[in-house]
Scaffold this motif. Sequence first.
Motif, PDB file in Angstrom:
ATOM      1  N   GLY A 133       0.548  -0.716   0.307  1.00 30.73           N
ATOM      2  CA  GLY A 133      -0.065   0.209   0.161  1.00 30.73           C
ATOM      3  C   GLY A 133       1.362   1.366  -0.314  1.00 30.73           C
ATOM      4  N   PRO A 134       0.517   2.591  -0.242  1.00 31.59           N
ATOM      5  CA  PRO A 134       0.697   3.983  -0.276  1.00 31.59           C
ATOM      6  C   PRO A 134       1.270   4.010   1.108  1.00 31.59           C
ATOM      7  CG  PRO A 134      -2.001   4.294  -0.099  1.00 31.59           C
ATOM      8  CD  PRO A 134      -1.025   2.924  -0.378  1.00 31.59           C
ATOM      9  N   ASP A 135       1.457   3.525   2.796  1.00 30.75           N
ATOM     10  CA  ASP A 135       1.922   3.671   3.804  1.00 30.75           C
ATOM     11  C   ASP A 135       3.731   2.778   3.556  1.00 30.75           C
ATOM     12  OD1 ASP A 135       0.421   1.492   3.910  1.00 30.75           O
ATOM     13  OD2 ASP A 135      -0.049   1.665   5.575  1.00 30.75           O
ATOM     14  N   VAL A 136       3.405   1.974   2.738  1.00 34.18           N
ATOM     15  CA  VAL A 136       4.322   0.830   2.280  1.00 34.18           C
ATOM     16  C   VAL A 136       5.544   1.700   1.606  1.00 34.18           C
ATOM     17  CG1 VAL A 136       6.079  -0.974   2.158  1.00 34.18           C
ATOM     18  CG2 VAL A 136       3.901  -1.371   3.502  1.00 34.18           C
ATOM     19  N   MET A 137       4.895   2.112   0.555  1.00 29.26           N
ATOM     20  CA  MET A 137       5.981   2.893  -0.048  1.00 29.26           C
ATOM     21  C   MET A 137       6.199   3.936   0.749  1.00 29.26           C
ATOM     22  SD  MET A 137       4.755   4.328  -3.902  1.00 29.26           S
ATOM     23  CE  MET A 137       4.256   2.886  -4.394  1.00 29.26           C
ATOM     24  N   GLN A 138       6.068   4.755   1.050  1.00 26.41           N
ATOM     25  CA  GLN A 138       6.524   5.612   1.995  1.00 26.41           C
ATOM     26  C   GLN A 138       7.182   5.177   3.125  1.00 26.41           C
ATOM     27  OE1 GLN A 138       3.607   8.588   3.254  1.00 26.41           O
ATOM     28  NE2 GLN A 138       3.214   7.203   5.069  1.00 26.41           N
ATOM     29  N   LEU A 139       7.292   4.602   3.300  1.00 28.39           N
ATOM     30  CA  LEU A 139       8.073   4.028   4.513  1.00 28.39           C
ATOM     31  C   LEU A 139       9.284   4.058   3.641  1.00 28.39           C
ATOM     32  CD1 LEU A 139       8.852   2.925   7.496  1.00 28.39           C
ATOM     33  CD2 LEU A 139       7.869   0.359   6.532  1.00 28.39           C
ATOM     34  N   GLU A 140       9.393   2.741   2.586  1.00 28.81           N
ATOM     35  CA  GLU A 140      10.373   2.670   1.804  1.00 28.81           C
ATOM     36  C   GLU A 140      11.805   4.148   1.100  1.00 28.81           C
ATOM     37  OE1 GLU A 140       9.339  -2.592  -0.377  1.00 28.81           O
ATOM     38  OE2 GLU A 140       8.347   0.015  -1.439  1.00 28.81           O
ATOM     39  N   ARG A 141      10.324   4.680   0.854  1.00 20.61           N
ATOM     40  CA  ARG A 141      10.656   5.881   0.095  1.00 20.61           C
ATOM     41  C   ARG A 141      11.884   6.734   1.325  1.00 20.61           C
ATOM     42  NH1 ARG A 141       6.922   7.658  -1.853  1.00 20.61           N
ATOM     43  NH2 ARG A 141       6.657   7.344  -3.341  1.00 20.61           N
ATOM     44  N   ALA A 142      11.460   6.953   2.939  1.00 21.90           N
ATOM     45  CA  ALA A 142      12.495   7.262   3.538  1.00 21.90           C
ATOM     46  C   ALA A 142      13.177   6.506   3.728  1.00 21.90           C
ATOM     47  CB  ALA A 142      11.120   7.706   4.722  1.00 21.90           C
ATOM     48  N   LEU A 143      13.630   4.881   4.268  1.00 18.48           N
ATOM     49  CA  LEU A 143      14.313   4.498   4.379  1.00 18.48           C
ATOM     50  C   LEU A 143      16.183   5.099   3.082  1.00 18.48           C
ATOM     51  CD1 LEU A 143      12.914   1.064   6.054  1.00 18.48           C
ATOM     52  CD2 LEU A 143      13.697   2.433   7.336  1.00 18.48           C
ATOM     53  N   SER A 144      15.066   4.520   2.105  1.00 24.32           N
ATOM     54  CA  SER A 144      16.200   4.838   0.878  1.00 24.32           C
ATOM     55  C   SER A 144      16.567   6.338   1.087  1.00 24.32           C
ATOM     56  CB  SER A 144      14.902   4.326  -0.705  1.00 24.32           C
ATOM     57  OG  SER A 144      16.185   4.817  -1.481  1.00 24.32           O
ATOM     58  N   GLN A 145      15.721   7.249   1.515  1.00 22.00           N
ATOM     59  CA  GLN A 145      16.704   8.077   1.549  1.00 22.00           C
ATOM     60  C   GLN A 145      17.703   8.446   2.436  1.00 22.00           C
ATOM     61  OE1 GLN A 145      13.362  10.807   2.296  1.00 22.00           O
ATOM     62  NE2 GLN A 145      12.911  10.542  -0.330  1.00 22.00           N
ATOM     63  N   LEU A 146      17.211   7.667   3.801  1.00 22.80           N
ATOM     64  CA  LEU A 146      18.235   7.418   5.215  1.00 22.80           C
ATOM     65  C   LEU A 146      19.636   7.032   4.631  1.00 22.80           C
ATOM     66  CD1 LEU A 146      15.436   7.646   7.616  1.00 22.80           C
ATOM     67  CD2 LEU A 146      17.210   9.515   6.887  1.00 22.80           C
ATOM     68  N   GLY A 147      19.203   5.960   3.551  1.00 21.42           N
ATOM     69  CA  GLY A 147      20.649   5.716   3.509  1.00 21.42           C
ATOM     70  C   GLY A 147      20.437   4.075   3.344  1.00 21.42           C
ATOM     71  N   PHE A 148      19.498   3.521   4.122  1.00 22.85           N
ATOM     72  CA  PHE A 148      18.683   1.761   3.784  1.00 22.85           C
ATOM     73  C   PHE A 148      18.271   1.126   3.024  1.00 22.85           C
ATOM     74  CE2 PHE A 148      18.822   4.354   8.010  1.00 22.85           C
ATOM     75  CZ  PHE A 148      19.963   3.821   8.642  1.00 22.85           C
ATOM     76  N   ASP A 149      18.771   0.628   1.847  1.00 24.09           N
ATOM     77  CA  ASP A 149      17.907  -0.507   1.122  1.00 24.09           C
ATOM     78  C   ASP A 149      16.543  -0.919   0.716  1.00 24.09           C
ATOM     79  OD1 ASP A 149      17.817  -1.459  -1.473  1.00 24.09           O
ATOM     80  OD2 ASP A 149      19.509  -2.558  -1.766  1.00 24.09           O
ATOM     81  N   PRO A 150      15.444  -0.650   0.577  1.00 17.20           N
ATOM     82  CA  PRO A 150      14.734  -1.258   1.348  1.00 17.20           C
ATOM     83  C   PRO A 150      13.777  -2.885  -0.212  1.00 17.20           C
ATOM     84  CG  PRO A 150      13.921   0.560   0.503  1.00 17.20           C
ATOM     85  CD  PRO A 150      15.130   0.610   0.379  1.00 17.20           C
ATOM     86  N   GLY A 151      15.291  -2.363  -1.345  1.00 13.80           N
ATOM     87  CA  GLY A 151      14.693  -2.873  -2.608  1.00 13.80           C
ATOM     88  C   GLY A 151      14.024  -2.289  -3.776  1.00 13.80           C
ATOM     89  N   PRO A 152      13.763  -2.489  -4.030  1.00 19.84           N
ATOM     90  CA  PRO A 152      12.353  -2.200  -4.871  1.00 19.84           C
ATOM     91  C   PRO A 152      11.152  -0.798  -4.455  1.00 19.84           C
ATOM     92  CG  PRO A 152      12.177  -3.835  -6.207  1.00 19.84           C
ATOM     93  CD  PRO A 152      13.154  -3.852  -4.798  1.00 19.84           C
ATOM     94  N   VAL A 153      11.507   0.654  -5.187  1.00 22.80           N
ATOM     95  CA  VAL A 153       9.995   0.979  -3.944  1.00 22.80           C
ATOM     96  C   VAL A 153       9.237   0.798  -4.727  1.00 22.80           C
ATOM     97  CG1 VAL A 153       9.478   3.273  -2.765  1.00 22.80           C
ATOM     98  CG2 VAL A 153      11.696   3.394  -3.167  1.00 22.80           C
ATOM     99  N   ASP A 154       8.741  -0.785  -4.245  1.00 19.87           N
ATOM    100  CA  ASP A 154       6.953  -0.314  -4.861  1.00 19.87           C
ATOM    101  C   ASP A 154       5.930  -0.785  -4.109  1.00 19.87           C
ATOM    102  OD1 ASP A 154       8.156  -2.819  -3.572  1.00 19.87           O
ATOM    103  OD2 ASP A 154       7.839  -4.139  -5.107  1.00 19.87           O
ATOM    104  N   GLY A 155       5.642  -0.334  -2.635  1.00 21.05           N
ATOM    105  CA  GLY A 155       4.724   0.015  -1.704  1.00 21.05           C
ATOM    106  C   GLY A 155       4.407  -2.068  -1.203  1.00 21.05           C
TER     107      GLY A 155
END
Length: 617
Positions: A133-155
């Motif tokens: 969902g969109p909440d998972v996507m924004q969590l992935e996006r925030a982690l990626s911006q902080l330098g943590f690799d969540p894989g594809p930002v696909d929600g």
Amino acid sequence: MRALRSRRIGTIAAGGLVLLAIVGWIAARQIRSPAQVAADTAAPPPSPITVPVVRRTLSTVVIVRGTVRYSAARPTVLATSKVKQGSDIVTRAPRRRAQLTAGDLAMAVDDRPVFVLPGAVPMSRDLHRGLQGPDVMQLERALSQLGFDPGPVDGRYDARTESAVTGFYLRHGWEPFGPTDVQLEQLRTAEGAAAQARDAHLQALSAIAQARTATPAEVEQARSDVVTAKDAVDTAVLGVVSAQTKLQTAQKLASNAQAGVTVADANSARDQAAADADVAIKRAAVNTALDDQRVAQLKLLEVPLDAAPSDRETAAAAVRQATEAIPRAQAELDAAIAAAAAARAAGPDAQRRAQADGIQATGDLAVAAAELRRALVEVRTMRSAARLAAQRVRVLSAPFDTRAMQAIAGAAASEERRTRTEAVRQASESKVQVPANEIVFFPSLPLRVDTVKVTRGSAVSGSVMDVTSSHLVVDSSLSVSDARLVRPDDAVTIEDQDLGVTQHGAVSEVANTPGTNRVDPSRFYFAVRPSTDAAALLGASVKLTIAVKSTRGVVLAVPASALSVGGDGNSRVQVRRGGRNVIVRVVPGLAAEGLVEIRAAAGQRLEPGDLVIVGAR
């Protein structure tokens, strides 16, 4: 003589004629016709009033006043987590005026962190593997911006997202949130149900393979299995009843535990009040003993020297008795004070025990609910096994027809798939997850903590803090006509004449309805975002100049009175050239400051400095 007189008369007559001629000429000059009079008094031919065509930039502006402040405070409410069984007690409160950026720790609840991350979707559920969902996507996006690799930002919350969450928590010195006891119990229940369904499916397949070789003994065994399965169903039903009873008991205990906290508070207050009253009584007794001693001493001094020895001895004995009463009274006072201190010390202990009982009762309630769910699953499983056993008896009784057995196998396969899917889901939820109240998303960061609404040790209820943007904004309002012109991102000049400060900014918000943000009901609220640091202007009333519309660079411009519309509907101006008026068709543009932007129409000529007619003298 007569001849002289005749010449004199002739001369006089000639002079008279000349005089008459002069008088007639003068009279003729003074007499004019009405047409001549009108011609002589008419206004002179009008002469045109001209102004030159100029080149300049035109712009329309709106000028208002505003107040510089931090952006409006917004309340921060923590979401409710369904996986955490804590008491929601603040163990680290937010710090007022603290600046929060992405990844910062805002506070702690039940010794668990509450982090700040960028995102527009509010946290509303616990996040774990398998969700999307969109909440998972924004969590992935925030982690990626902080330098943590969540894989594809696909929600999708998958293993790589889980790994990034783990790294984020560990980087900030916190353990990631793992599975709870209830989740582990649910996982064990789901895995047990999946194993039973798999066994039932295998048994159904084996029955098909052995259908043509069934013996009377196997049929009898199948009937015995039916009886056993029915007994298992009855046992499972009793388990449901037992689990329901346990759940009701746990609910009552949880309710009583909450009441126990209140009773503990009341008992503590009562014991402390009784102890304080006893201290007051004992202190009064000490004072009374001291008073009795002084009275006895005074009476001893008042005994006459010549009094009988018995009288003097009686007075002395009264002094000794009063003196001996003082240590006893003081000892009783000390004991009362110690008892009051013990009552005060015992009060918090009783309250903590009551709170601990409440937490234990809440945990027992969750365990009882899990046992009930497990018992219900057991009933479904046993009933399915009983149906399969009954169908197996029917199949074994007619071994040559395997259609029913195949149907049984199909049903067993469906049950195996369902239980396996449930076990996989429970397993995904029993890994590293993000509780709903451990992340707070904000659309824009950094933020500034404006007001703290909780303290260490208080329970979380409602808003925990108010935050504002860390940047300053300018509040103002617009009239109805100006509100139609001003748009977000319009350029604004900010001036404070007293401080001699001039800065630039842009419109950040324009309200859609009047009267919002505590402005006049007839005006529209709008806000300006300074482009540079405006700390020197905090709290000041400043002048705002908004360029709501402007030409793109330098254009030709004439006064509005120079424009007219011809019979063909085209705009035109009259240009004075070579002593005559020339009509030039033009295309008008922006009107501002009393001037109108124009450009010559196709086939027309117009230059800066050309004189256009705006009127006549």
